[in-house]
Scaffold this active site. Structure first.
Site, mmCIF file in Angstrom:
data_model
loop_
_atom_site.group_PDB
_atom_site.id
_atom_site.type_symbol
_atom_site.label_atom_id
_atom_site.label_comp_id
_atom_site.label_asym_id
_atom_site.label_seq_id
_atom_site.Cartn_x
_atom_site.Cartn_y
_atom_site.Cartn_z
ATOM 1 N N LYS A 99 -8.736 -15.071 3.019
ATOM 2 C CA LYS A 99 -8.182 -15.711 1.617
ATOM 3 C C LYS A 99 -8.016 -16.903 1.674
ATOM 4 O O LYS A 99 -8.305 -17.889 0.877
ATOM 5 C CB LYS A 99 -6.431 -15.028 1.567
ATOM 6 C CG LYS A 99 -6.547 -13.588 1.093
ATOM 7 C CD LYS A 99 -5.101 -13.115 0.720
ATOM 8 C CE LYS A 99 -4.953 -11.871 0.586
ATOM 9 N NZ LYS A 99 -3.364 -11.331 0.369
ATOM 10 N N ARG B 262 1.060 -1.248 -0.102
ATOM 11 C CA ARG B 262 -0.038 -0.156 0.164
ATOM 12 C C ARG B 262 0.970 1.228 0.175
ATOM 13 O O ARG B 262 0.218 2.270 0.058
ATOM 14 C CB ARG B 262 -0.911 0.043 1.105
ATOM 15 C CG ARG B 262 -0.369 -0.164 2.452
ATOM 16 C CD ARG B 262 -1.592 -0.676 3.670
ATOM 17 N NE ARG B 262 -0.732 -0.975 5.017
ATOM 18 C CZ ARG B 262 -0.451 -1.989 5.184
ATOM 19 N NH1 ARG B 262 -0.673 -3.115 4.227
ATOM 20 N NH2 ARG B 262 -0.075 -2.253 6.387
ATOM 21 N N GLU C 57 -5.935 -0.702 6.461
ATOM 22 C CA GLU C 57 -4.830 -1.731 6.288
ATOM 23 C C GLU C 57 -3.780 -1.603 7.268
ATOM 24 O O GLU C 57 -3.093 -2.531 8.018
ATOM 25 C CB GLU C 57 -4.402 -2.065 4.956
ATOM 26 C CG GLU C 57 -4.034 -3.562 4.878
ATOM 27 C CD GLU C 57 -3.978 -3.999 3.250
ATOM 28 O OE1 GLU C 57 -4.889 -4.669 2.813
ATOM 29 O OE2 GLU C 57 -2.696 -3.830 2.774
#
Ligand code: F6P
Length: 546
Positions: free
Chosen positions: A513, A269, A354
């Site tokens: 995930k 990010r 995040e």
């Protein structure tokens, strides 16, 4: 060396802030404006930025105590360690050096005994050469045609930064059309490629790990779409890749000449400054890309060298902590007054949430205070006609950043003063509100009956006292955008340091995930194994209809 582990709530300044909060929480910003004295700064002027923090529920003491908190939490030491390349991302044993990929100085930074600076400059040269060769037509597609379109295939940090910047700098765009594919939703990729000519389209697969389900699925879908039309050999001319995973790139069949490195010391990010920004460079040209880095680098220097009371990211981070931890505000709004920055809130959602969405401190203990803010927003004036009602008259306190530019980009634009009058008016309205007295005066001018008058008056009162920061910048340029993004990056870091959390890992996204892979195996095998009752019911229903 790692970051110090200090519980902010155990510091002397935190305790003083708690006490101070009780004495200031009900004060009017309007009254506080008049009570403030120098040398405490309520307007920060830097480069072509003005940051006005005066429309906040703060006085001299608030800022002095917040600055004391920064000192007590050893912020200075943390900044030094980050820029120096210490492994401050302890849970992944990594340095955090997005600042290094945008440096223009050749001073060494050593990671595991190796100076990383030469490779940063080499990669930048490679981005420049590749960009120029694509733009001047030296590099062509498999059938000899120059490229007209570029598609960035990535997700999260490998998408949100580039997409936000490409959108923000549209005014500076080259002749290439840039597109983005991110979602594993196959409709997304097909929607993007449906109007593209395979002969003139370049695909850049961006994935730090090169294992991300979304990116690999989209890349493979595109590969079969391309090879069906242009044959297997076209892959080497129509694909480029950005990753740390050289082995996986090779297996995918990407020409090594079109491969750009990433490093584990740049978090996803925070990576738009690295090779991840290749689509930005292609979209706006290398010089503009370089100016973006330059702007960020200027902000880095400001952050690294400026005293905390005039340090923009530090002051903004402290104000955010003030509302989050003392006023218990849960969200923050980001309202850019330019349509070009319409993806900034989404980009900041990943960068901020995040990074600082953590509930375990740097010693591994559960945290008893609030951390990561919820970020949301949209451009002004659109958002004025959407969610502003809640900010003005709702029950929640939502501090907002208003970002505006003195100059428009299009010379034929005659509407800029209208846009900016809204920009200034909204922060004033949020602060001042409208008193009952003002409402009564206004209603007296109407021909309402006494009953209607009485009924209406309370609905028209605005309590005001809603805090805002005004970020007024000369003009939206690659350089000022670079500084603006870097400002928020450093703000994130400061908050993480003070909250005693690790801002540069993201373990929380892993569980979903892993479960998704398990569920996919079950769907493919048409056999649902044990799940909770709700998920089992939904999956069975999904399978019965597919
Ligand atoms: O969502 C988690 C995450 O790891 C992000 O931090 C990252 O930006 C994104 O996935 C994409 O990862 P990659 O670049 O490895 O494909």
């Amino acid at each position: 060396m790692s970051l110090k582990k200090i519980n902010p709530t155990q510091t002397k300044s935190w305790k003083k802030l708690l006490k101070h909060f009780e004495s200031i929480k009900n004060k009017k910003i309007e009254d506080l404006l008049g009570s403030r004295k120098s040398p405490v700064k309520f307007n920060l002027v830097w480069d072509d930025f003005i940051i006005d923090i005066s429309k906040n529920i703060i006085d001299n003491t608030t800022l002095e105590l917040l600055l004391e908190l920064a000192d007590e939490c050893n912020l200075g030491d943390a900044i030094l360690k980050q820029f120096r390349g210490d492994s401050i991302n302890e849970t992944e044993n990594r340095a955090v050096l997005h600042t290094a990929v945008r440096t223009f100085k050749k001073d060494s930074i050593n990671i595991n005994g190796k100076d990383i600076i030469p490779s940063i400059f080499e990669t930048r040269e490679k981005i420049k050469r590749f960009t120029n060769n694509i733009l001047n037509g030296n590099l062509k597609g498999a059938t000899g045609k120059p490229f007209t379109d570029v598609v960035n295939v990535g997700i999260g940090g490998s998408d949100l930064g580039p997409v936000m910047v490409v959108e923000a700098l549209k005014h500076y765009c080259t002749k290439l059309n840039t597109h983005f594919v991110s979602n594993v939703d196959g409709d997304h990729v097909f929607e993007v490629i449906k109007n593209l000519d395979p002969e003139t389209t370049l695909f850049i697969v961006v994935s730090k790990t090169f294992t991300t389900q979304e990116t690999l699925s989209n890349a493979n879908t595109i590969k079969s779409w391309l090879t069906k039309q242009l044959g297997e050999s076209s892959v080497s001319k129509h694909f480029a890749a950005v990753s740390t995973n050289q082995k996986a790139i090779k297996e995918f069949g990407i020409n090594p000449a079109n491969v750009f490195p990433m490093n584990d010391w740049v978090g996803g990010r925070f990576s738009l400054w690295s090779s991840v920004g290749l689509s930005i460079s292609l979209s706006v040209g290398y010089e503009n890309f370089s100016n973006l880095l330059l702007g960020a680098n200027k902000m880095d220097e400001h952050f690294k060298t400026t005293k905390f009371d005039s340090n923009i990211p530090v002051v903004l981070a402290l104000l955010s902590i003030w509302y989050n931890n003392f006023f218990k505000a849960e969200t923050e709004g980001v309202i850019p007054y330019t349509q070009y920055l319409n993806r900034l809130p989404a980009y900041l959602q990943q960068a901020i949430m995040e990074s600082n969405g953590k509930s375990v401190d740097r010693s591994g203990n559960n945290i008893s205070y609030q951390t990561g803010n919820i970020i949301w927003g949209d451009t002004g004036t659109n958002s004025q006609h959407a969610f502003f009602q809640l900010i003005h008259q709702g029950t929640k306190l939502i501090p907002c950043d208003f970002i505006g530019f003195k100059k428009p980009l299009k010379k034929e634009n005659k509407q800029h003063d209208k846009l900016m009058s809204n920009f200034f008016a909204q922060t004033e309205a949020l602060m001042m509100g409208k008193s009952e007295k003002q409402v009564l005066e206004e209603l007296k001018q109407t021909d309402l009956s006494a009953k209607e008058f009485e009924f209406l008056k309370n609905f028209k009162v605005f309590s005001g006292n809603k805090p805002t920061n005004t970020i007024l910048i000369d003009k939206l340029t690659p350089k000022s955008l670079g500084s603006l993004i870097a400002m928020y990056e450093h703000k994130i870091f400061v908050q993480g340091v003070i909250w005693n959390i690790f801002s540069y890992d993201q373990w929380g996204v892993e569980l979903g995930k892993q479960l998704a892979s398990k569920v996919l195996r079950e769907i493919n095998g048409n056999k649902i194994s044990s799940h909770d009752k709700s998920t089992e019911f939904l999956l069975k229903n999904y399978l019965s209809n597919s």
